[in-house]
Design an enzyme around this catalytic site. Sequence first.
Site, PDB file in Angstrom:
ATOM      1  N   ASP A  52      -5.276  -2.138   0.461  1.00 53.63           N
ATOM      2  CA  ASP A  52      -5.885  -2.866   1.569  1.00 53.63           C
ATOM      3  C   ASP A  52      -7.103  -2.109   2.091  1.00 53.63           C
ATOM      4  O   ASP A  52      -7.088  -0.880   2.211  1.00 53.63           O
ATOM      5  CB  ASP A  52      -4.845  -3.023   2.684  1.00 53.63           C
ATOM      6  CG  ASP A  52      -5.422  -3.703   3.901  1.00 53.63           C
ATOM      7  OD1 ASP A  52      -5.476  -4.944   3.907  1.00 53.63           O
ATOM      8  OD2 ASP A  52      -5.843  -2.994   4.833  1.00 53.63           O
ATOM      9  N   SER A 102       0.818  -1.220   0.000  1.00 55.07           N
ATOM     10  CA  SER A 102       0.000   0.000   0.000  1.00 55.07           C
ATOM     11  C   SER A 102       0.852   1.269   0.000  1.00 55.07           C
ATOM     12  O   SER A 102       0.458   2.286  -0.566  1.00 55.07           O
ATOM     13  CB  SER A 102      -0.929   0.004   1.226  1.00 55.07           C
ATOM     14  OG  SER A 102      -1.890  -1.034   1.125  1.00 55.07           O
ATOM     15  N   GLU A 112      -5.480  -3.544  -5.040  1.00 55.73           N
ATOM     16  CA  GLU A 112      -5.689  -2.113  -5.293  1.00 55.73           C
ATOM     17  C   GLU A 112      -5.859  -1.313  -4.013  1.00 55.73           C
ATOM     18  O   GLU A 112      -6.613  -0.338  -3.954  1.00 55.73           O
ATOM     19  CB  GLU A 112      -6.908  -1.898  -6.210  1.00 55.73           C
ATOM     20  CG  GLU A 112      -6.762  -2.503  -7.589  1.00 55.73           C
ATOM     21  CD  GLU A 112      -5.766  -1.759  -8.459  1.00 55.73           C
ATOM     22  OE1 GLU A 112      -5.531  -0.571  -8.208  1.00 55.73           O
ATOM     23  OE2 GLU A 112      -5.212  -2.376  -9.384  1.00 55.73           O
TER      24      GLU A 112
END
Length: 481
Positions: free
Chosen positions: A473, A188, A471
């Site tokens: 968390d 992320s 895409e």
Amino acid sequence: MEPSQTVEDESQPSIATVTRRIQRLSLHLIPLPPLQCSPHLDMLTCAKANKQEVDVASLSSYMRGKHREIQERIFDFFNSRPDLQTPTEISMKEHRELCLRQLLGLVREGKIKPFRYVVEDPAKYFAISEAVGSIDISLGIKFGVQYSLWGGSVLNLGTKKHRDKYFDGIDNLDYLGCFAMTELHHGSNVQGLQTVATFDPITDEFIIDTPNDGAIKWWIGNAAVHGKFATVFARLVLPTHDSKGVSDMGVHAFIVPIRDLKTHQPLPGIEINDCGHKIGLNGVDNGALRFRSVRIPRDNLLNRFGDVTRDGKYTSSLPTINKRFAATLGELVGGRVGLAHSSVGILKIAVTIAVRYSLLRQQFGPPKQPEVSILDYQSQQHKLMPMLASTYAFHFATQYLVEKYSEMKKTHDEQLVGDVHALSAGLKSYVTSFTAKSLSTCREACGGHGYAAVNRFGTLRNDHDIFQTFEGDNTVLLQQV
């Protein structure tokens, strides 16, 4: 009691009990006549309630809109090709090759060419993606890696020279590609990526390096077996003449060939490893990429938001690293939109199976009367009806999101960019979490029969689970919202 009287030992079974047991055991030894169907085993009429007459065609057109026709074309193609349908039991290697054949068949034989819609008509692209994912979620993800991620990065982060060079090869699947963003130590936190792209002004090239094990590109779809190119996200580093020696311009995207187009062997300096079996999506060949001084032309920098001149000077219309980074990720929000949309598609499949089964399955009921459809029980209704209502709500919510995203792609309005970012982060997180829980509820609602692999709940649940991480968390996305 007189001594001469006998008393039956209550600890021993009576003669009647022994006789009954012998009779029961003898039934196992005597062949039975052919089974005669009892009236109680006949299929009973489905659901006693009055059947509502619904104009299915009109409702379907309203729900699926103008893109219903292309979805039907996809369904018809796969229905006509049983050799391209995924069997219940299949090895990882076979599943990967089947997924590739499915994708090639759809594009080259089925004449479905989705790439131009990624930018021109996102709503149509997402409708195609939903239909493809309903065939096999692994196929849907491989489809998305090729067109939305690898192809989308070329269209959205590159300029005309990149589109002219790569568009046809991506469109017709000659240039199968990867999206190499995630690293072993960074997912992320994209700004924390460690892969380095250093400009060499002498040769007019970028040198791509993996500085440590934590910077290995990890979970890269299409990398393990089929990919020929990768969009690699790396820190752009320029040599300088001051005391620092280098200048870090932040994370940029680069096109890096990873396999020879003729031999399909890894190119020099490219190390490729297989991520192996996963909980689900084993039709997708996720791999790990390591770069050892891999040289690429300067033109392979996807330079929409930042460029490097021949003499090594950095140019950009955006003044800071943070603004360039935000613009780059803003152009990649389509993946998040697509995941929310696809998750609803998977929820539709599961709810449809569970509701239809609950209408047909009958259990219990008044004495000497037909058993009752289990959907008539409140416990079953409480499981399924709010979920069904939510599925409709999510359908229209993600349709609205797609409309806003399409408008954003056309206008580039700053307010819309912010709205789509927040809405896509929120919906992707909420919808995928809801779907993950609902898949288990649907399985339970179908009892033991829901546990049979052929009824898809296990595959749907395992394949969809990673949508909560893809895409972004879900916990991180909700914090962004």
